[in-house]
Design a protein around this motif. Structure first.
Motif, PDB file in Angstrom:
ATOM      1  N   TYR A 114      44.785  55.095  40.067  1.00 44.57           N
ATOM      2  CA  TYR A 114      44.934  56.345  39.330  1.00 44.57           C
ATOM      3  C   TYR A 114      44.541  57.521  40.215  1.00 44.57           C
ATOM      4  CZ  TYR A 114      44.751  52.838  35.646  1.00 44.57           C
ATOM      5  OH  TYR A 114      44.987  51.723  34.888  1.00 44.57           O
TER       6      TYR A 114
ATOM      7  N   GLN B 121      44.148  62.513  37.006  1.00 43.61           N
ATOM      8  CA  GLN B 121      44.294  61.795  35.737  1.00 43.61           C
ATOM      9  C   GLN B 121      42.957  61.576  35.041  1.00 43.61           C
ATOM     10  OE1 GLN B 121      46.859  58.506  37.570  1.00 43.61           O
ATOM     11  NE2 GLN B 121      47.795  58.724  35.566  1.00 43.61           N
TER      12      GLN B 121
ATOM     13  N   LYS C 173      40.164  62.861  33.144  1.00 40.87           N
ATOM     14  CA  LYS C 173      39.911  64.061  32.343  1.00 40.87           C
ATOM     15  C   LYS C 173      38.472  64.199  31.887  1.00 40.87           C
ATOM     16  CE  LYS C 173      44.203  65.178  32.660  1.00 40.87           C
ATOM     17  NZ  LYS C 173      44.582  66.305  33.542  1.00 40.87           N
TER      18      LYS C 173
ATOM     19  N   ILE D  26      40.619  58.175  31.514  1.00 36.60           N
ATOM     20  CA  ILE D  26      41.819  58.386  32.310  1.00 36.60           C
ATOM     21  C   ILE D  26      43.002  58.588  31.372  1.00 36.60           C
ATOM     22  CG2 ILE D  26      43.314  57.416  34.097  1.00 36.60           C
ATOM     23  CD1 ILE D  26      40.920  55.710  34.969  1.00 36.60           C
ATOM     24  N   GLN D  27      43.727  59.656  31.583  1.00 40.55           N
ATOM     25  CA  GLN D  27      44.882  59.974  30.746  1.00 40.55           C
ATOM     26  C   GLN D  27      46.104  59.235  31.277  1.00 40.55           C
ATOM     27  OE1 GLN D  27      45.795  64.129  30.477  1.00 40.55           O
ATOM     28  NE2 GLN D  27      47.066  63.886  28.660  1.00 40.55           N
ATOM     29  N   VAL D  28      46.470  58.175  30.592  1.00 41.27           N
ATOM     30  CA  VAL D  28      47.630  57.380  30.977  1.00 41.27           C
ATOM     31  C   VAL D  28      48.126  56.652  29.730  1.00 41.27           C
ATOM     32  CG1 VAL D  28      46.170  55.423  31.643  1.00 41.27           C
ATOM     33  CG2 VAL D  28      48.487  55.597  32.556  1.00 41.27           C
TER      34      VAL D  28
END
Length: 395
Positions: free
Chosen positions: A145, A149, A151, A168-170
């Motif tokens: 990552y 990503q 946040k 983690i923004q995923v």
């Protein structure tokens, strides 16, 4: 949103600095809540501005990163909005008026105030609290990552040490083969659940198995003098006992939910109101120990990840109705065998699981596996992933 957790290693003075940062977060959160109580028409942005005022007024608040101060104010606003939502929805009973926090255990940084090493094995906190560089140990690999990503970065204090969480923004999604199976689940206290095929999973009863050691640790705490170092040591041991049971519950729920979702294309389960069920003081400990709600949350999560259908149906009458002919057969809770005039004789929970599956398959207007799900009575049930991830911090 994915949450990866690593054990943090450092010196004792670094952990003391983390504890000081956690106390500062609690102070800002409580001051923001008091500011909302004393003033009218206060919104989220007003609380963020107030956190900057606190930094000018109190030097120890100024030592904390500015975005971490905003996160502290946002925690107060989260409790306020939850109270407003309960009032608008006219939730029966107490509406959850925001309370002052007494035992905060985490501090949350946003996109500043920290720097991850190139090898992803250590992290440095750059604010004036003096936390410094912490080594990370865990099974997750952050190399997959990008830094952009990530946040949120949380420092969490638990009974067995300090941890670092990366939010983690995923969007996670996996494709698996279609099984062609549908299943209904009836949860219980004797067996954790019985499915519509007659298969029962044993209830692990983690707190019952560890109750003897818990009571022994609790007696040690009670016998120690308040404020003494020996009492502090005894409290740490007691906290580790509870933490182990909590982790056992979560591990069991995650693995079982993943297995159920991967083995079936459609899963129907009861839309239970656990908050009302635990009011029965005779069964409250056993119900909480079973952790049905955690199992449901992870089933819905894996349903979204693997593209499976999850349906929450009303549990009313599922044990009384005959799954073969539909006749209502009244029975008490102690009656564990369903016997109908049509000749249907089976276990009570198996009969209920078959009814749950038939109600789930006959549901009209099912709109998805996450967030918006219509149950058999047409009621909308929702689960917010952000709320669940936030609760994991203090679990």
């Amino acid at each position: 949103m994915l949450v990866f957790e690593f054990k943090a290693y450092g010196k004792q003075q670094q952990f003391s600095a983390i504890d000081e940062a956690i106390k500062t977060v609690q102070f800002i959160r409580n001051k923001a809540l008091r500011f909302w109580m004393d003033n009218e028409k206060v919104n989220k942005f007003d609380l963020n501005k107030y956190s900057a005022i606190l930094a000018k007024e109190f030097p120890f608040c100024n030592e904390l990163n500015s975005m971490a101060r905003q996160s502290s104010a946002e925690r107060a606003w989260s409790a306020i909005t939850r109270f407003y939502d309960n009032c608008k929805k006219k939730v029966p009973g107490k509406k959850g008026f925001p309370q002052f926090q007494k035992n905060n255990r985490s501090v949350e940084y946003k996109t500043s105030g920290w720097k991850l090493a190139n090898d992803r094995k250590s992290i440095s906190f750059t604010d004036q609290k003096g936390i410094g560089k912490l080594k990370l140990k865990g099974t997750r690999d952050l190399h997959f990552y990008q830094i952009t990503q990530i946040k949120r970065v949380r420092l969490v204090k638990r009974a067995d040490g300090h941890y670092v969480q990366f939010c983690i923004q995923v969007d996670r999604s996996e494709n698996i083969e279609i099984t062609g199976n549908s299943i209904g689940l009836d949860v219980g206290l004797k067996e954790f659940y019985t499915d519509s095929n007659g298969v029962a999973v044993e209830n692990p009863r983690f707190i019952r198995k560890g109750e003897r050691r818990l009571k022994k640790s609790q007696r040690r705490v009670s016998k120690r003098v308040k404020g003494s170092k020996n009492r502090g040591k005894a409290r740490v041991i007691l906290g580790k006992r509870h933490l182990k049971i909590s982790r056992q519950r979560k591990d069991f729920a995650v693995k079982l939910a993943r297995y159920v979702i991967q083995s079936n294309d459609c899963v129907a389960y009861e839309d239970l109101r656990i908050k009302n069920m635990v009011k029965n003081h005779c069964l409250a400990k056993s119900i909480n120990d079973a952790s049905w709600y955690m199992f449901r949350i992870w089933m819905e999560y894996f349903g979204k990840v693997f593209g499976r259908i999850t349906i929450a149906v009303s549990p009313n009458g599922t044990s009384q109705e005959c799954s073969n002919c539909g006749t209502i057969v009244k029975k008490s809770l102690s009656t564990r065998t369903h016997v109908c005039s049509c000749g249907c004789v089976m276990d009570r929970d198996w009969n209920a699981a078959r009814n749950i599956l038939s109600r789930g398959l006959s549901t009209v207007g099912h709109t998805g596996t996450w967030g918006n799900t219509l149950n058999a009575c047409g009621e909308l049930t929702a689960t917010d992933v952000e709320v669940i991830l936030h609760r994991q911090v203090d679990s």
